[in-house]
Design an enzyme around this catalytic site. Sequence first.
Site, PDB file in Angstrom:
ATOM      1  N   ARG A  96      61.655 -25.986 -19.958  1.00 19.55           N
ATOM      2  CA  ARG A  96      62.535 -26.873 -20.126  1.00 19.55           C
ATOM      3  C   ARG A  96      62.422 -27.795 -20.511  1.00 19.55           C
ATOM      4  NH1 ARG A  96      62.687 -22.179 -20.018  1.00 19.55           N
ATOM      5  NH2 ARG A  96      63.911 -21.148 -18.721  1.00 19.55           N
ATOM      6  N   SER A 130      72.521 -22.093 -17.294  1.00 16.94           N
ATOM      7  CA  SER A 130      71.842 -22.267 -16.434  1.00 16.94           C
ATOM      8  C   SER A 130      71.762 -23.057 -15.716  1.00 16.94           C
ATOM      9  CB  SER A 130      70.670 -21.876 -15.957  1.00 16.94           C
ATOM     10  OG  SER A 130      70.850 -20.294 -16.076  1.00 16.94           O
ATOM     11  N   GLU A 174      69.337 -28.965 -15.444  1.00 17.72           N
ATOM     12  CA  GLU A 174      68.763 -28.829 -16.760  1.00 17.72           C
ATOM     13  C   GLU A 174      69.830 -29.739 -17.946  1.00 17.72           C
ATOM     14  OE1 GLU A 174      68.244 -24.959 -19.446  1.00 17.72           O
ATOM     15  OE2 GLU A 174      67.911 -24.563 -17.708  1.00 17.72           O
TER      16      GLU A 174
END
EC number: 1.3.1.98
Length: 375
Positions: A178, A256, A363
Amino acid sequence: MTPPDGLARDLAAIDGAKIDRDTTFAELTTLRLGGSPIATVRCRTRQALADAVALLDAAGVPALVVGGGSNLVVADGDVGCVAVVAECAEVTVDAARGRVIAEAGAVFDDVVAQTVAAGLGGLECLSGIPGSIGATPVQNVGAYGAEIAEVLSGVQLFDRRSGSASWVEPEALELSYRYSNLKFTQRAVVLAVELRLSADGLSAPLRFGALASALGATGADQRFPAADVRREVLRLRAGKGMVLDEADHDTWSAGSFFTNPIVSPALAQQVCDAVRATLGGAEADRMPRYPAGEQVKLSAAWLIERAGFPRGFPGQGAPVRLSTKHTLALTNRGGATTQDLVELARRVRDGVRTAFGVELRPEPVWVGVGIDAAG
């Protein structure tokens, strides 16, 4: 807030660009949250996108490049930047060579669907991920055991320091879980991406247990027809509220919200011991742990639930809630503010840290606001 007249005229003069003064970030993001930018510049070509950013940089006016808005948390009220919306969306598919070039504004799931329909494999596990393809290398988008880094062969960048555009190899982005060196830095703008896919119509090797089992896998890293994998991924994602649906507030999210924490083996064992002490041996034995090089990847969703935050928390009537389908998504129930989101995100993060000593990291990219303070 409005841009200076001269700057507004120069932006409007860019071929392929259009200025919009009425759009809010709530209309540009999948969370449907955020206040008003100075202005919105919609760019229909790669050149217009680069020119608009260059012009704003030269004028010293902050620019925020927006694709599908699926990875943004933007402050309430007036936001001191110009939203530069990538609407360049041409996609070229060479099925024989497995080569795909997509402009930054192309809807990512439309690209996935187009490649699968063309008999190409490699993107199917990423089906249903919202947003534009230009955002995918920025945070190395991934799901169900696959990452965009595995099929990315090149990225066309507009370098904001040099003012030039060029194609770079994926290695130049330092891609990891990520992460890329584009994330949080705004050093360059993605104009287009190039992908290398499998021309045999089969998926990438399946590494995610639930997906592999649903498709009847009998061994590790099996491959299946890409269309079958895409169909199953979309079913699984829809069950978690992870496929955008205007009528379903469980999908009014940034996907998410926290990354799965990667910790030392010692800390992973400490977490397991804490679970055993508070929740019992059976829960400790079921705790998800995955190898990540010399480290261990834990499940953020599992930790959130065991820290006392069930699906739908904090309950009916709250403006922001954990999704009723998937604990890892923070959702706008229709009348929320960004500050409401910040407060719930902070509460969840702090609760997991108190319970297990693990720091969850958001995130999305935050604009004008942070998890610890607004403004």
